[in-house]
Scaffold this motif. Structure first.
Motif, mmCIF file in Angstrom:
data_model
loop_
_atom_site.group_PDB
_atom_site.id
_atom_site.type_symbol
_atom_site.label_atom_id
_atom_site.label_comp_id
_atom_site.label_asym_id
_atom_site.label_seq_id
_atom_site.Cartn_x
_atom_site.Cartn_y
_atom_site.Cartn_z
ATOM 1 N N LEU A 64 5.771 -13.802 32.658
ATOM 2 C CA LEU A 64 6.522 -13.548 33.884
ATOM 3 C C LEU A 64 7.027 -12.115 33.832
ATOM 4 O O LEU A 64 7.493 -11.638 32.778
ATOM 5 N N ALA A 65 6.924 -11.418 34.948
ATOM 6 C CA ALA A 65 7.384 -10.029 35.021
ATOM 7 C C ALA A 65 8.655 -9.953 35.852
ATOM 8 O O ALA A 65 8.761 -10.598 36.908
ATOM 9 N N LEU A 66 9.603 -9.167 35.375
ATOM 10 C CA LEU A 66 10.869 -8.954 36.091
ATOM 11 C C LEU A 66 11.015 -7.473 36.371
ATOM 12 O O LEU A 66 10.844 -6.633 35.471
ATOM 13 N N ALA A 67 11.332 -7.146 37.623
ATOM 14 C CA ALA A 67 11.521 -5.748 38.009
ATOM 15 C C ALA A 67 12.883 -5.581 38.665
ATOM 16 O O ALA A 67 13.293 -6.407 39.497
ATOM 17 N N LEU A 68 13.594 -4.522 38.290
ATOM 18 C CA LEU A 68 14.860 -4.145 38.915
ATOM 19 C C LEU A 68 14.639 -2.876 39.716
ATOM 20 O O LEU A 68 13.975 -1.935 39.251
ATOM 21 N N PHE A 69 15.186 -2.848 40.942
ATOM 22 C CA PHE A 69 15.028 -1.705 41.840
ATOM 23 C C PHE A 69 16.394 -1.130 42.161
ATOM 24 O O PHE A 69 17.333 -1.873 42.472
ATOM 25 N N ASP A 70 16.503 0.185 42.087
ATOM 26 C CA ASP A 70 17.746 0.868 42.431
ATOM 27 C C ASP A 70 17.458 1.813 43.593
ATOM 28 O O ASP A 70 16.593 2.702 43.493
ATOM 29 N N VAL A 71 18.156 1.594 44.718
ATOM 30 C CA VAL A 71 17.933 2.418 45.908
ATOM 31 C C VAL A 71 18.526 3.795 45.650
ATOM 32 O O VAL A 71 19.732 3.935 45.420
ATOM 33 N N ASP A 72 17.705 4.803 45.688
ATOM 34 C CA ASP A 72 18.170 6.166 45.419
ATOM 35 C C ASP A 72 18.974 6.705 46.600
ATOM 36 O O ASP A 72 18.640 6.460 47.770
ATOM 37 N N HIS A 73 20.005 7.442 46.269
ATOM 38 C CA HIS A 73 20.787 8.199 47.261
ATOM 39 C C HIS A 73 21.501 7.320 48.287
ATOM 40 O O HIS A 73 21.812 7.789 49.392
ATOM 41 N N LEU A 74 21.776 6.076 47.949
ATOM 42 C CA LEU A 74 22.519 5.235 48.898
ATOM 43 C C LEU A 74 23.928 5.773 49.103
ATOM 44 O O LEU A 74 24.434 5.798 50.230
ATOM 45 N N LYS A 75 24.568 6.222 48.042
ATOM 46 C CA LYS A 75 25.937 6.734 48.165
ATOM 47 C C LYS A 75 25.973 7.951 49.082
ATOM 48 O O LYS A 75 26.868 8.087 49.929
ATOM 49 N N GLU A 76 24.997 8.843 48.921
ATOM 50 C CA GLU A 76 24.963 10.023 49.785
ATOM 51 C C GLU A 76 24.788 9.622 51.242
ATOM 52 O O GLU A 76 25.388 10.219 52.154
#
Length: 852
Positions: free
Chosen positions: A451-463
């Motif tokens: 099973l593969a697990l991926a985490l995604f972080d949205v870039d520049h959301l704070k900006e």
């Protein structure tokens, strides 16, 4: 030896026998006897089990019968010269000897009950009569002891006393009041408990006096019941209130008659039992049940009441209306079961059987569906029940309330969805996603799949939030979620873990290569990166991803998430907008951090933290104006270590204050020692980490330490970096710094120019000192960019009235340039390396004048 006569007969002294005649005792007991006159006295005594012993004053046996020898378990020869104490029970020796001596002195006979102890250890109680024979001069010449076995009598007396005590305690300790009455009903006796309960005299209850203690409202009923019992000779059982010192209490009076052979009453025997607590409890229960029924009616609850003792059921009208039944419908279990939908019928059947068998808990509940008998409409019903046991432990009653929760169920479904999902994107939240991931890992473990697990972080959301607005940020997140779901396909399970972080796991087919998953995620990142318009703004949907693989990178949810998070962290640091697959070496950074924390904890625990001091000097005259306290710690094998080896500890919420405590203790102790020696160390600067400002007691802790040590606050300077002014705690930091400043402690802004703080912080916060970072000092030469920055900071400090200190001064040329720019103070290796407190004392001590 004839056990009936004397086993030994000897002569008495002449004075005792008289001239030409034997001792009267011997003559009577041991001499010749006439058969026609009947048996001699000795035989009569032996038959009566009476022992007799005649001894002279020297304890020689003159005469003894077999019965006495049996009593003491010794032969006649064994009695010669043996004192009576030798075969008297030790507990009776003192009493027996004292009486013997007193009576012998007067030559008066006496009687005593005492125990003889035989050689085999057995004990026999005897009634002993002792007489004294005197010579012609009145002196005691011999002693006659007559003993009779009274062991059985003593045992009987002891048993009688025990029986009497048993009866007395039984009566006195019995919480019930026992009483007896004559055939006419007049009380003849009452136990002492009557006096304890009513606080009256024992005779007050006799006759009909007991009625004076009965509550006036209960007298008529009590008398009527008693008269009816007397007339019929049948048992009586009546309840009434009796007057006690604490007020009236309820009692239950029961009595039965003892009849003679003709059926006539001989005597009445009865008891009074205090039932006040039980009566009040029953009244409270009845009142509570009535209130419950009224409340249930007001709340629209249906009631199913089952009396197990009488096997009787009652359904309230409200319950029948809920089921769609007519008011006259019979309350049968079969009727209720028939209305429950088939899928839920087993729930009600199991509950009914469990309650009947006593297997259910005292409190139980179940929610199920029914179809109304009149309309067939499906409704949700919640039942809450209580199983009530009799004192014997058997089922006495079952009370069930029923509530129609159809509308609530619909609302609960919505609430449950909301609790498990992110409202903005509609994706499972962290808890719900983790639950799905747990289940997926269990399935993969059972089937041997990956099973593969991926985490995604949205870039520049704070900006985006800060520059365009949170509505744009929300649109970015919802668009990201929708695009990610389309890109990963139906096989992936997505979730929003919080903020700008998303997750997805993808079960791998047995023949599927790991690279294909990586390709899928990279394709999703490319699809996400497509810009889109929102309110006349172009938004970028770029994201960075980190992935891990089960079971290679982790055997459970926590380990798999941690591995993916490490990969994401590494990707954000070096390759934003791409996918980073977890590699074991990525753990090195985290392991180094954990190692630092472990070392720091040990150093704090073992008191191996110590301050070193670097001097600050005036560039005008070279005078030492103070020192900066620098943390060092002592390694058992490698000696003094720099703070970089435990750098992670300064960001830890718990360790940073502990390190600060150790440093402050050392600095305060050193300042006290310097001042006591008459030395002037100037101001001592101590660094505070951002983590220490998260503790509300920081100001009080430092001010209290200075006060208890007797050190003026002006001797201390606190250095902070620009990072403490950033983030959500800036307002609290400002309040703390104001408190320090008001208390006399100076505030220095360290590493000025290297952080992200605004110049407004110099006027918004109580800053007294600006410290120019060493990175600007290292390349000081006329016309350089660093020189321009230093010139500007020196001028800024002069205009704001703040002291400026240049750090990292290592060459004379740097010092000359700073002096030429009117920088007032500096510190660095040029003026002194960090040193111990003892070295500070040596440096501050004036050199002795040369001797002439």
């Amino acid at each position: 030896m004839d056990r009936g006569g004397f086993g030994k007969v000897t002569g008495l002294p002449p004075a005792a026998l008289g001239p030409d005649r034997r001792s009267p005792l011997l003559h009577e007991l041991g001499g010749p006897w006439d058969a026609s006159a009947g048996p001699p006295l000795s035989e009569v005594l032996s038959r009566a089990r009476i022992g007799i012993l005649h001894r002279d004053v020297d304890l020689r046996v003159l005469a003894v019968n077999g019965c006495f020898c049996d009593l003491i378990g010794r032969s006649a020869d064994a009695l010669d010269g043996v004192s009576m104490e030798a075969f008297t029970h030790p507990d009776d020796v003192a009493r027996s000897s004292a009486l013997y001596r007193a009576q012998r002195e007067r030559a008066e006979p006496f009687r005593i009950e005492k125990r003889y102890r035989r050689p085999d250890g057995s004990v026999v109680w005897c009634a002993v009569h002792v007489s004294f024979l005197c010579d012609a001069d009145g002196h005691v010449a011999s002693t006659i002891t007559v003993a009779q076995d009274i062991t059985a009598q003593r045992i009987a007396e002891q048993e009688l006393r025990e029986s009497e005590a048993h009866y007395r305690h039984t009566v006195e300790l019995n919480p019930q009041i026992g009483w007896t009455a004559g055939p006419d009903g007049a009380i003849q006796a009452a136990s002492p408990r009557w006096c304890d309960v009513t606080a009256s005299e024992p005779g007050d209850a006799l006759g009909h006096g007991w009625l004076d203690a009965v509550h006036p409202d209960d007298v008529g009923r009590a008398v009527a019941a008693w008269h009816a019992a007397i007339a019929s000779a049948q048992p009586v059982d009546v309840e009434y209130r009796l007057r006690t010192p604490a007020g009236y209490r309820w009692f239950r009076s029961r009595a039965a008659a003892r009849l003679d052979d003709l059926g006539r009453v001989v005597r009445w025997y009865g008891t009074l039992e205090d039932i006040d607590d039980r009566t009040l409890a029953q009244e409270a229960l009845r009142a509570s049940e009535e209130r419950f029924r009224l409340a249930a009616q007001a709340a629209g609850l249906g009631i199913w009441d089952y009396d197990a003792v009488r096997d009787r059921r009652e359904w309230s009208p409200e319950f029948k209306a809920m089921l769609g039944l007519s008011p006259d419908a019979a309350p049968e279990v079969a009727t209720a079961l028939a209305l429950v939908v088939p899928e839920d019928r087993h729930l009600l059947s199991a509950l009914v059987e469990a309650v009947r068998a006593g297997d259910s808990a005292y409190r139980f509940d179940v929610t199920l569906r029914i179809r109304r008998a009149d309309t067939g409409e499906e409704r949700w019903m919640r039942t809450d029940g209580w199983r009530i046991q009799a004192p014997s432990g058997t089922l006495a009653r079952v009370l069930v309330t029923v509530r129609d929760v159809t509308e609530e169920r619909t609302a609960e479904d919505r609430i449950r969805w909301t609790a498990n999902h992110d409202a903005l994107t509609g994706l499972p939240n962290r808890a719900h996603f983790t639950m799905h991931l747990d289940a997926a890992i269990e399935r993969a473990r059972a089937s041997g799949r990956r099973l593969a697990l991926a985490l995604f972080d949205v870039d520049h959301l704070k900006e985006t939030n800060d520059t365009i607005g949170h509505d744009a940020g929300d649109r970015l997140l919802s668009t990201f979620a929708a695009r990610l779901a389309r890109a990963l396909g139906d096989d992936a399970v997505l979730g929003r873990l919080g903020g700008d972080e998303f997750a997805a796991f993808i079960p791998l087919a047995p023949d599927q290569d790991v690279d294909t998953v990586g390709d899928t995620v990279r394709a999703a990142l490319r699809a996400l990166h497509e810009p889109f318009a929102h309110d006349n703004h172009i938004l970028d949907c770029q994201a960075t991803a980190g992935a891990s693989l089960y079971p290679r990178d982790g055997g459970d949810t926590a380990d798999l998430l941690k591995a993916a998070d490490i990969a994401l962290y590494a990707g954000k640091a070096r390759h934003r907008g791409t996918l980073s697959l977890f590699r074991p070496e990525m753990r090195a950074h985290l392991q180094r951090r954990a190692s630092m924390l472990g070392i720091a904890r040990a150093a704090v625990r073992d008191a191996r933290i110590l301050p070193f001091y670097q001097p600050k000097v005036s560039l005008h005259d070279g005078r030492i104006t103070g020192f900066e306290a620098l943390l060092r710690w002592h390694h058992g094998h490698h000696g003094i270590q720099a703070p970089e080896t435990i750098a992670a500890a300064f960001e830890d919420f718990d360790l940073a204050p502990a390190l600060g405590e150790r440093m402050l203790d050392g600095v305060i102790a050193d300042i006290r020692q310097w001042l006591a020696a008459g030395l002037d160390p100037g101001r001592i600067a101590v660094n505070l980490s951002p983590a220490e400002f998260r503790h509300d007691n920081l100001v009080q802790r430092i001010m209290d330490r200075l006060h208890h040590a007797g050190i003026p606050p002006e001797r201390l300077e606190l250095e902070v970096t620009e990072t403490v002014f950033l983030g959500r705690g800036a307002e609290a930091v400002g309040t703390m710094l104001e408190a320090f400043h008001a208390g006399g402690i100076r505030i220095a802004l360290d590493d000025f120019g290297t952080g992200y703080a605004s110049l407004t912080h110099l006027k918004d916060f109580p800053v007294d000192v600006i410290k120019i970072d060493r990175s600007f000092v290292g390349n000081l030469c006329a016309g350089s960019g660093d020189a321009a920055i230093v010139d500007a900071i020196v001028g800024l400090g002069r205009r704001l009235g703040m002291e400026v200190v240049a750090e990292g001064v290592e060459t004379q040329a740097q010092a000359d340039y700073l002096r030429a720019q009117h920088c007032p103070s500096a510190q660095g290796f040029l003026f002194g390396m960090p040193m111990t407190a003892a070295a500070v004392a040596d440096r501050l001590t004036p050199a002795a004048p040369p001797r002439e």
